[in-house]
Write a protein that holds these residues in place. Structure first.
Motif, PDB file in Angstrom:
ATOM      1  N   LEU A 264       0.172  -6.453  -4.279  1.00  0.00           N
ATOM      2  CA  LEU A 264      -0.758  -5.231  -3.593  1.00  0.00           C
ATOM      3  C   LEU A 264      -1.832  -4.655  -3.953  1.00  0.00           C
ATOM      4  N   GLY A 265      -2.599  -5.406  -5.059  1.00  0.00           N
ATOM      5  CA  GLY A 265      -3.539  -5.346  -5.162  1.00  0.00           C
ATOM      6  C   GLY A 265      -4.668  -6.575  -4.465  1.00  0.00           C
ATOM      7  N   ARG A 266      -4.728  -7.507  -4.108  1.00  0.00           N
ATOM      8  CA  ARG A 266      -5.174  -8.371  -3.460  1.00  0.00           C
ATOM      9  C   ARG A 266      -5.249  -8.360  -2.212  1.00  0.00           C
TER      10      ARG A 266
ATOM     11  N   VAL B 247      -7.003  -6.384   3.101  1.00  0.00           N
ATOM     12  CA  VAL B 247      -7.499  -5.518   4.612  1.00  0.00           C
ATOM     13  C   VAL B 247      -8.011  -4.603   4.516  1.00  0.00           C
ATOM     14  N   SER B 248      -8.593  -4.379   3.440  1.00  0.00           N
ATOM     15  CA  SER B 248      -9.964  -3.644   3.652  1.00  0.00           C
ATOM     16  C   SER B 248     -11.003  -4.420   4.503  1.00  0.00           C
ATOM     17  N   LEU B 249     -10.986  -6.287   3.442  1.00  0.00           N
ATOM     18  CA  LEU B 249     -12.010  -6.899   4.192  1.00  0.00           C
ATOM     19  C   LEU B 249     -11.407  -6.611   6.028  1.00  0.00           C
TER      20      LEU B 249
ATOM     21  N   CYS C 170       5.110  -3.946   1.066  1.00  0.00           N
ATOM     22  CA  CYS C 170       3.925  -4.737   1.005  1.00  0.00           C
ATOM     23  C   CYS C 170       3.201  -4.904   2.905  1.00  0.00           C
ATOM     24  N   VAL C 171       3.280  -5.551   3.341  1.00  0.00           N
ATOM     25  CA  VAL C 171       2.975  -6.289   4.620  1.00  0.00           C
ATOM     26  C   VAL C 171       3.218  -4.699   4.893  1.00  0.00           C
ATOM     27  N   GLN C 172       4.341  -4.133   5.315  1.00  0.00           N
ATOM     28  CA  GLN C 172       4.745  -2.849   6.464  1.00  0.00           C
ATOM     29  C   GLN C 172       3.722  -1.668   5.910  1.00  0.00           C
ATOM     30  N   ARG C 173       3.123  -1.933   4.448  1.00  0.00           N
ATOM     31  CA  ARG C 173       2.065  -0.791   3.937  1.00  0.00           C
ATOM     32  C   ARG C 173       1.177  -0.495   4.654  1.00  0.00           C
ATOM     33  N   TYR C 174       0.534  -1.653   4.704  1.00  0.00           N
ATOM     34  CA  TYR C 174      -1.040  -1.862   5.148  1.00  0.00           C
ATOM     35  C   TYR C 174      -1.266  -2.103   6.992  1.00  0.00           C
ATOM     36  N   PHE C 175       0.347  -3.063   7.203  1.00  0.00           N
ATOM     37  CA  PHE C 175      -0.272  -3.119   8.893  1.00  0.00           C
ATOM     38  C   PHE C 175       0.719  -2.274   9.680  1.00  0.00           C
TER      39      PHE C 175
END
Length: 459
Positions: free
Chosen positions: A145-147, A152-154, A217-222
């Motif tokens: 999640l850190g990476r 995601v920020s970039l 993971c992916v669903q949390r951010y995307f």
């Protein structure tokens, strides 16, 4: 194919299991989670799996079918072949869609066999350096999640700056190889504030239960909007929703790729997290994650501390559609004048045997017309990181899926797995088709009246 392999003597099944288990000197597999003879000896070589296997249908090679791969696994177990480049490639080309499990009359558990075989490859075989680095980067980024947060920020900056629009319009991405293919799957990255969910969401009306939500993971951010819709629909239907903020990756991607030891560690952490949350059930809205979590009992069966806890945990795991279909939906659903079709995600239809429940929920929405999708359970080519590592084969499967979707005339294609959603969205965009991809829970959320914007066709 004959009833017995060429090197097989006339023996009872029990004798073969004992012989294979004791044949450690010849066995090329090490003793850390080797493929279980009890599982692969269930195969009767009937070939019912062949017409259901996407890689066999595309490549036409027996060794790229479930029956052929089991032949290779057994041959390695008996010391007749080594873990060579060829062996590794045939295992690696498997999508792990598990359609063969649905077709198999003998109930062969192909998924766990493939995962353990891949684990052996990971320890005893080295991919070409560039391929190994790419594989490691994918697995270590999407499960950390850190990476992932940094990435995601970039990506958010990349999109907000207009650079994405410029690059996509220039045609340069097609020249960037794997990087370009990864970019073609990129959805709109949401703002950070939309990714946050409260740790506790109270139920509306009479309380039905206390459930934990896997944020993923992916669903949390995307796909934060899918998580948010899941919470709203669960709350509307009487569930107190606990979304532990300290949860991490469930380990599904690592397990499917054969990185079982790392996957086990993440599974233990996930069990610890939801045990502390003291929930009745654990709800998942991503098919691949749910499939792996329901098999924690198998994954950790030899762990003296977690074996029983893993079995108990797995019995509590529910796909969101599975849970909502157990009892009547609450509230008056608003009509949605839409035509939708449903894509059966592999790890939902074949891994978890869930087909009826999502369709039940869609049919419960007034005004919504459900058109059945031909070959609905045929893999779209996503398969975790498969579409990034084997893009040509994945594209052939995607093209087949998009053709079937076009035939339905639907406004929306519904999928219960986020990897499938990304893959299908890519295919629709490439064809210039104005069809939207949504999760079943999003349509329920819309019908409940909680979403602020109406659903529109995308251009």
């Amino acid at each position: 194919m004959a009833d017995r392999y060429p090197w097989e003597e006339e023996q009872s099944r029990e004798q073969m299991v004992i012989r294979l288990s004791d044949n450690r000197d010849a066995n090329v597999f090490d003793q850390l989670d080797p493929p279980d003879p009890e599982l692969y000896l269930d195969c009767i070589h009937c070939g019912f799996c062949l017409p259901t296997c996407p890689t066999y249908l595309v490549l036409g090679n027996e060794m790229d079918s479930p029956r052929g791969r089991l032949t290779l696994i057994r041959a390695a177990s008996e010391g007749n072949i080594a873990i060579s480049d060829s062996f590794a490639r045939h295992m690696d080309l498997c999508l792990l869609c598990r359609a063969c499990e649905t077709a198999c009359p003998s109930g062969v558990k192909f998924g766990p066999l493939m995962e353990t075989a891949r684990g052996q490859i990971g320890r005893q075989h080295r991919y070409p350096p560039a391929e190994q680095r790419f594989r490691d980067v994918l697995l270590r980024t999407f499960t950390d999640l850190g990476r992932l947060r940094i990435l995601v920020s970039l990506l958010r900056l990349y999109q907000r700056s207009g650079l994405q629009r410029l690059l996509r319009g220039s045609g340069l991405l097609s020249r960037l190889g794997r990087l370009g293919r990864m970019e073609s799957l990129l959805p709109r990255v949401p703002a950070p504030r939309t990714c946050a969910l409260p740790e506790v969401t109270p139920p509306k009306g009479e309380r039905r239960g206390r459930v934990g939500l896997l944020l993923g993971c992916v669903q949390r951010y995307f796909f934060a909007h899918v998580n948010a819709a899941t919470v709203r629909v669960l709350s509307e239907n009487g569930y107190e929703v606990i979304a532990p903020q300290d949860q991490g990756c469930c380990g599904s991607l690592l397990v499917h790729e054969g990185e079982r030891e790392q996957g086990k560690q993440l599974a233990r952490q996930t069990i610890d997290c939801f045990e502390q949350a003291n929930v009745d059930l654990i709800v998942v809205n991503a098919a691949g994650c749910g499939s792996a979590m329901k098999e924690y009992g198998e994954l950790l069966h030899a762990d003296p501390v977690y074996a029983e806890r893993a079995k108990t945990f797995s019995r509590k795991v529910r796909d969101i559609s599975e849970l909502l279909a157990e009892t009547p939906l609450r509230g008056a659903l608003q009509p949605l004048g839409l035509t939708v079709t449903y894509h059966d995600a592999c790890h939902l239809a074949h891994g978890q045997k869930i087909r009826r429940e999502p369709r039940m929920l869609l049919k419960a929405i007034p005004g919504l017309q459900l058109v059945e999708l031909k070959e609905s359970d045929f893999c779209c080519g996503s398969a975790g990181t498969y579409n990034l590592r084997h893009p040509d084969l994945a594209q052939q499967l995607l093209d087949r899926k998009i053709e079937r979707i076009k035939e339905t005339g639907a406004d929306i294609v519904v999928s219960g797995n986020l990897g499938c959603s990304l893959q299908i969205e890519k295919g629709l965009r490439e064809r210039g088709l104005s069809i939207r991809v949504m999760h079943p829970v999003e349509l329920l959320d819309t019908s409940c009246g909680d979403m602020k914007q109406p659903i529109k066709r995308t251009g």
